[in-house]
Design a protein around this motif. Structure first.
Motif, PDB file in Angstrom:
ATOM      1  N   UNK A 204     -83.355 -20.336 -48.084  1.00 35.75           N
ATOM      2  CA  UNK A 204     -84.293 -21.266 -48.719  1.00 35.75           C
ATOM      3  C   UNK A 204     -85.729 -20.972 -48.291  1.00 35.75           C
ATOM      4  N   UNK A 205     -85.937 -20.767 -46.991  1.00 34.51           N
ATOM      5  CA  UNK A 205     -87.278 -20.480 -46.505  1.00 34.51           C
ATOM      6  C   UNK A 205     -87.779 -19.135 -47.005  1.00 34.51           C
ATOM      7  N   UNK A 206     -86.900 -18.128 -46.993  1.00 26.27           N
ATOM      8  CA  UNK A 206     -87.290 -16.796 -47.466  1.00 26.27           C
ATOM      9  C   UNK A 206     -87.659 -16.804 -48.935  1.00 26.27           C
ATOM     10  N   UNK A 207     -86.905 -17.542 -49.735  1.00 26.27           N
ATOM     11  CA  UNK A 207     -87.216 -17.631 -51.162  1.00 26.27           C
ATOM     12  C   UNK A 207     -88.564 -18.314 -51.383  1.00 26.27           C
ATOM     13  N   UNK A 208     -88.805 -19.397 -50.651  1.00 29.38           N
ATOM     14  CA  UNK A 208     -90.081 -20.107 -50.767  1.00 29.38           C
ATOM     15  C   UNK A 208     -91.245 -19.212 -50.378  1.00 29.38           C
ATOM     16  N   UNK A 209     -91.106 -18.502 -49.258  1.00 29.86           N
ATOM     17  CA  UNK A 209     -92.174 -17.610 -48.812  1.00 29.86           C
ATOM     18  C   UNK A 209     -92.375 -16.458 -49.789  1.00 29.86           C
ATOM     19  N   UNK A 210     -91.272 -15.931 -50.326  1.00 30.53           N
ATOM     20  CA  UNK A 210     -91.371 -14.823 -51.282  1.00 30.53           C
ATOM     21  C   UNK A 210     -92.113 -15.219 -52.543  1.00 30.53           C
ATOM     22  N   UNK A 211     -91.774 -16.381 -53.088  1.00 30.29           N
ATOM     23  CA  UNK A 211     -92.447 -16.853 -54.300  1.00 30.29           C
ATOM     24  C   UNK A 211     -93.918 -17.133 -54.024  1.00 30.29           C
ATOM     25  N   UNK A 212     -94.203 -17.729 -52.869  1.00 31.50           N
ATOM     26  CA  UNK A 212     -95.599 -18.008 -52.506  1.00 31.50           C
ATOM     27  C   UNK A 212     -96.381 -16.717 -52.343  1.00 31.50           C
TER      28      UNK A 212
END
Length: 258
Positions: A204-212
């Protein structure tokens, strides 16, 4: 029914199996998860009692998502009615599921009530009733303490009810007995569940950081706003898929999984 104690690495297997199952039927499972979210949201909109009724039906609805994953695992197509599978198993099964839901709702309200002792009920009101969250409220130490206390108290509540709907539905256990065995299974397999929780947190955190990061690279702030919500909903659907495999490995039955 037999309780299994699995190695820690099994937690990562549950995550991979849940993701794999989702991508076998992405449209069907996404649609079922959106229906699940919509039903909970509509129930929550009923004044005063809506949030409580949504909590009562949450165990049955989460069981429906597990049952849908089981259908996919058996190479079958999950139909929409599977979301209410837990309420279609006869009068006795429906009664057990509703008792389980009532106990869950009371437990959750208890968690929110304890958090209200810290901040006067601001966090509980926001979570249960809804409303807007401004930065001033978020930065209050009392509000943050209530949020962390709720998270801390919800972890044992989640453990008690993690397997309970599946045990009630597929093994016919009464509510209290299913809650007991769910707790024992989670405690016995805490290493696997720790790995499971850490992996999903990283995803979840990796996906959020990737999109950001992508949003910053292309210079389009709207991209993150548009992409985050559907991405989080898809990941949440995968998470619910993976809960089925945690149940399947923690309990075995020649009748169900032959």
């Amino acid at each position: 029914m037999k309780l299994n104690v699995v190695p820690a690495k099994t937690g990562s297997l549950w995550v991979r199996q849940g993701i794999r199952a989702f991508w076998k039927q992405p449209l069907a499972l996404s649609g079922l998860f959106f229906m699940f979210m919509a039903c909970m949201s509509v129930l929550s909109m009923v004044p005063w009692v809506g949030g409580f009724f949504a909590l009562i039906f949450l165990p049955a609805a989460s069981l429906g998502l597990m049952a849908a994953t089981r259908e996919v695992d058996l190479d079958k197509f999950p139909m929409p009615l599977i979301l209410v599978e837990g309420l279609r198993s006869g009068q006795d099964g429906r009664r057990k599921m509703l008792v389980l839901g009532l106990l869950y709702a009371c437990g959750f309200i208890g968690v929110m009530g304890l958090s209200a002792l810290v901040d006067g009920g601001d966090f509980a009101k926001l979570y249960l009733v809804g409303g807007s969250l401004d930065m001033d409220t978020l930065m209050k130490p009392e509000f943050q303490n209530a949020m962390w206390l709720s998270l801390l108290l919800y972890m044992p509540l989640s453990m008690v009810f993690w397997h309970a709907p599946a045990l009630t539905h597929w093994h016919g256990l009464p509510a209290f007995k299913s809650m007991f065995f769910s707790t024992v299974a989670c405690l016995s397999n805490w290493r696997a569940f720790l790995v499971f929780g850490l992996m999903w947190s990283f995803i979840f955190l990796g996906t959020t950081l990737g999109i950001t990061l992508i949003s910053g690279l292309i210079g389009d702030n709207d991209f993150a706003a548009m992409a985050l919500l559907p991405a989080m909903l898809m990941l949440a659907a995968m998470f619910f898929c993976s809960t089925y495999y945690s149940f399947k490995d923690c309990f075995t039955s020649d009748v169900i999984y032959a």
